[in-house]
Each structure stands twice: as C-alpha cells, then as structure tokens.
Design an enzyme around this catalytic site. Structure first.
Site, short mmCIF file in Angstrom:
data_model
loop_
_atom_site.label_atom_id
_atom_site.label_comp_id
_atom_site.label_asym_id
_atom_site.label_seq_id
_atom_site.Cartn_x
_atom_site.Cartn_y
_atom_site.Cartn_z
N HIS A 29 -7.41 -20.20 11.01
CA HIS A 29 -8.72 -20.59 10.48
C HIS A 29 -9.35 -19.47 9.66
O HIS A 29 -9.87 -19.71 8.57
CB HIS A 29 -9.68 -20.99 11.60
CG HIS A 29 -11.11 -21.00 11.13
ND1 HIS A 29 -11.67 -22.06 10.45
CD2 HIS A 29 -12.06 -20.03 11.16
CE1 HIS A 29 -12.92 -21.74 10.09
NE2 HIS A 29 -13.18 -20.52 10.53
N GLY A 87 -11.20 4.65 -1.15
CA GLY A 87 -12.20 5.54 -0.57
C GLY A 87 -13.56 4.92 -0.40
O GLY A 87 -14.58 5.62 -0.40
N ASP A 125 0.85 -1.18 0.00
CA ASP A 125 0.00 0.00 0.00
C ASP A 125 0.90 1.24 0.00
O ASP A 125 2.03 1.19 0.47
CB ASP A 125 -0.90 -0.03 1.24
CG ASP A 125 -2.01 0.99 1.19
OD1 ASP A 125 -2.10 1.74 0.21
OD2 ASP A 125 -2.80 1.05 2.15
N SER A 126 0.38 2.34 -0.51
CA SER A 126 1.21 3.54 -0.68
C SER A 126 1.52 4.25 0.63
O SER A 126 2.41 5.08 0.69
CB SER A 126 0.51 4.52 -1.61
OG SER A 126 -0.64 5.06 -0.98
N GLY A 127 0.74 3.96 1.68
CA GLY A 127 0.90 4.67 2.94
C GLY A 127 -0.07 5.83 3.09
O GLY A 127 -0.20 6.41 4.18
N GLY A 128 -0.78 6.17 2.03
CA GLY A 128 -1.69 7.32 2.07
C GLY A 128 -2.79 7.18 3.11
O GLY A 128 -3.05 8.11 3.88
N CYS A 174 -9.57 -26.83 12.49
CA CYS A 174 -10.90 -27.44 12.61
C CYS A 174 -10.84 -28.97 12.50
O CYS A 174 -11.71 -29.66 13.02
CB CYS A 174 -11.83 -26.88 11.54
SG CYS A 174 -12.25 -25.13 11.81
N CYS A 213 -15.37 -26.85 7.90
CA CYS A 213 -14.05 -26.36 7.46
C CYS A 213 -13.03 -27.49 7.50
O CYS A 213 -13.03 -28.32 8.42
CB CYS A 213 -13.60 -25.21 8.36
SG CYS A 213 -11.95 -24.57 7.95
N GLN A 243 -10.55 7.50 -7.33
CA GLN A 243 -11.26 8.15 -6.24
C GLN A 243 -12.50 8.88 -6.79
O GLN A 243 -12.72 8.93 -7.99
CB GLN A 243 -10.34 9.13 -5.51
CG GLN A 243 -9.22 8.48 -4.72
CD GLN A 243 -9.68 7.79 -3.43
OE1 GLN A 243 -10.88 7.73 -3.12
NE2 GLN A 243 -8.74 7.27 -2.66
N CYS A 261 -9.62 -26.87 7.49
CA CYS A 261 -8.30 -26.39 7.90
C CYS A 261 -7.76 -27.25 9.03
O CYS A 261 -8.50 -27.99 9.70
CB CYS A 261 -8.36 -24.91 8.31
SG CYS A 261 -8.99 -24.60 9.98
N ASP A 290 -2.18 8.46 -2.91
CA ASP A 290 -3.44 9.19 -3.15
C ASP A 290 -3.94 9.81 -1.86
O ASP A 290 -3.48 9.48 -0.76
CB ASP A 290 -4.51 8.23 -3.69
CG ASP A 290 -4.92 7.17 -2.68
OD1 ASP A 290 -4.06 6.70 -1.91
OD2 ASP A 290 -6.10 6.79 -2.66
N ASP A 312 -8.43 -7.07 0.12
CA ASP A 312 -7.62 -7.21 1.33
C ASP A 312 -8.41 -6.62 2.48
O ASP A 312 -9.26 -5.75 2.29
CB ASP A 312 -6.29 -6.47 1.20
CG ASP A 312 -6.47 -4.96 1.39
OD1 ASP A 312 -6.15 -4.46 2.50
OD2 ASP A 312 -6.95 -4.29 0.46
#
Length: 375
Positions: free
Chosen positions: A337, A218, A95-98, A311, A306, A191, A308, A149, A268
C-alpha cells in the site's frame, strides 16, 4: 571529454514543477517519479511482480551493501548484472555507496584515494575509491550510476562544507573518467550544504564534466525541514533544464511534493518500506498506525480513498490482527500500500502539472494529509 548524452525530455511545466520523460535502455521513466529502494537487490517484502503491478518504472540498488554481500563479481557472473540476477527488466539506479560508508561504518578514514572503512557485518576493512565504486556499479549494470561523493552531516561549518565539496569534485572527475558500459548514465552529485554559493559553484564545475543528470545530496541529514524547503525553492530552478534532477533520500510525502513544486524530477526514500515494518500506513488522511486498539474491530479499508489491491479487499481489523500476531503478510500488505500510495501521488502530481494545475493539487493534498484524521 566524455560525449554528452541526452536522456531527458521535458513535456510540461506548471510554474516551477515539471513533467518529463527519462529514456534508459530498460524503458522510459515518466517524471516526477518515486523510486522504491531495493537496497540488497530486493524491495523489502515485495515480489518484483508486485512492483510491476503498481507500475514502478525504476528501483534502487546499493553499491555498498551489494559489494559486501553477495559481491558484485558474483552478481555479474551469475546474473549478467543486477537486472538478470533479480529478474527485473525495468530501469535500476545504483547509489554510489558513499552515504552508507559514512553512516553505517563505525570507523572510516577519508583520504584523497577514497574511504577506508570497517564493514558493519564482520568488522573487515575495505577501501572504496571513486574507481572502485564505478567498478562495482559497472558490474551491477545499472541504468543510472551515481558518482562517489562525501556526504557530511549538517550542521557543518562553511569551511568544512567547501573542503568536502572540493573532494567530491575531484572524485567526480575520476568517476567521469572511468569507462562504464554503453547503456549506463552517470549522474553528478551537487554538494555544499545550505549555502547557495557553494552549491552553485559545485554545479557549474560538474556541468563541465557532461554528466547525464544531476542530484542534490547532503539534504535531510540534520538541517531543519523549512531550511531544506527554502533551499530547494531558491536553487532547483537554476539546475540545467535539459537534465534530470534527483533529490537523494527525501522523503516524506509532503517533502516530495515540495521537491516537485521546486522542480525536482526524481525521489527515493526507505520511509514507505521502513514505516510499514512498524505498522504505519501512509494515507491521504495522514499516517495511520494499525497497531492502535481503535482499529481492532474496524472493517474499513486502511485508506478508503486508495485503489490498491490491499485497500480494495482487506480491513483494518484483519491487517491489525496479522500485524499483532507477527504474520509476515502484514508487512507485505502495508509495504504494498505505501509504495502504491507514493507512486500514485507522483502520478497525480504529473497529471496536475500537465493540466497546469499543480498548485491546486498541492493545496488539496496538503490539506487532506495534514488533517491527520486517523490520530
């Protein structure tokens, strides 16, 4: 003008939902995909080997946090970049950090040059400009780089959103002009709030800059959930067909499925890891709060549907015990999980798209998840 690179191939579509492949220097990413968030070069409580086990094909790192600690220069010096530093040989998006500059800093000042902000760690003052964001991300060596941005909170007036959009576009051009490493791909961030005309204008102007992919920023920052869903349904299908589409920071399981239904490829969110630290399993039957007294003697797995490793082996009673006495293992188990659940959900969505049965999959998942059988 930057030479255009093609990194995305669509392989199937079910109405607006689509399945594809993103090609990076560190492997192929099958979409739709959920990307675990490794803000500080670590997905909280997880070993990299555990992420490989569940076939996480790409994870996130964050420019703001890694710039402050341990510093991008150190990561490049001792690791040759983030992949070597954290021993992760699959794809990474940074990520850009914005967003963090605006959300974590108690004092920030936005100018044409960039954002001057006060560190949330020690109060020191810093400037991140578009060029600085690119410098940091170049040093980190991520496969996918996000342009810097401005991310205004909603609700905001249309005039304020246009002003922010124009600044984002000027910054995007400066990011695009910065020389990244050959293997890196830069995504432009669209945006414009919930205004279809602003988003369309922003997208069209970004398209002229030949970004390798496009993100929607946004959203999930104050608007009503149904407003976001309606916006996605009406807008996403207008985004370029031949580029990856990324919905940033969203979100809940049903939000992700709504995004997939609208045509989004990448997602994400910190929710599966953050909620794990609060004792919440995310299951096909809805959220399950392991702290509840009713699970004290419950020998069922956290999610009976599940597969995994948590579980398959451990009971709710045992994990509840670990959580209530403060054993770190509980956080690892619930996080494992939850991430497995998200990755399996997007894999199942992909298979449904390939079979042209996404609507049936969506309805089945929705009915099961909203049953809230564990409440």
């Amino acid at each position: 003008m930057t030479t255009e690179k093609k990194i995305f191939k669509k392989i199937a579509q079910s109405k607006k939902a689509r399945a594809g492949v993103i090609t990076t220097a560190h492997g192929e990413i099958e979409t739709p995909i959920f990307m675990p968030v490794g803000t500080r070069a670590s997905v909280k409580t997880m070993w990299q080997e555990e992420l490989e086990e569940m076939n996480a094909q790409i994870i996130l790192g964050n420019t703001y946090h890694l710039y402050l600690r341990p510093g991008h220069e150190l990561i490049e010096k001792v690791g040759g970049g983030l992949h070597g530093f954290m021993k992760w040989d699959r794809a990474i998006l940074t990520d850009s950090g914005g967003y963090q500059v605006f959300s974590l800093s108690s004092m920030n000042k936005v100018t044409e040059e960039g954002v001057t902000f006060q560190s949330h760690l020690d109060g020191s003052r810093h400037l991140i400009s578009p060029e600085k964001s690119m410098e940091i991300q170049r040093a980190l060596g991520s496969d996918i780089v996000m342009n810097f941005d401005e991310c205004p909170a909603l609700p905001a007036t249309k005039d304020r959103l246009r002003e922010s959009m124009e600044l984002t576009l000027r910054w995007a051009k400066r990011c695009r002009d910065y020389q990244l490493k050959d293997h890196q791909n830069l995504f432009g961030i669209i945006q414009g709030g919930l205004h279809h005309d602003l988003r369309t204008e922003c997208m069209e102007r970004l398209k002229e800059m030949n970004f390798e992919g496009f993100a929607l920023g946004g959203l999930s920052v104050g608007e009503k959930n149904e407003e976001m869903v309606n916006f996605l349904d009406n807008f996403v299908h207008t985004m370029p067909e031949d580029k990856p589409r990324y919905l940033m920071g969203v979100g809940k399981p049903l939000d992700i499925l709504n995004g997939i239904r609208a045509g989004i490829d990448m997602f994400d969110c910190v929710l599966p890891t953050r909620n794990a630290r609060n004792g919440q399993f995310l299951t096909k039957g809805g959220p399950l709060n392991i702290k509840k007294e009713r699970f004290k003697e419950d020998l069922l797995p956290p999610d009976p549907e599940c597969n995994c490793k948590v579980c398959r082996k451990y009971s709710r009673a045992y994990i509840r015990h670990l959580f209530t006495v403060g054993e770190y293992l509980a956080g690892n188990m619930i996080t494992y999980h939850n991430l497995y659940f998200y990755l399996q959900m997007t894999r199942d969505a992909r298979e449904a798209i390939k079979a042209d049965k996404f609507d049936e999959f969506y309805s089945s998942f929705y009915n099961s998840y909203t049953s809230n059988m564990w409440n």
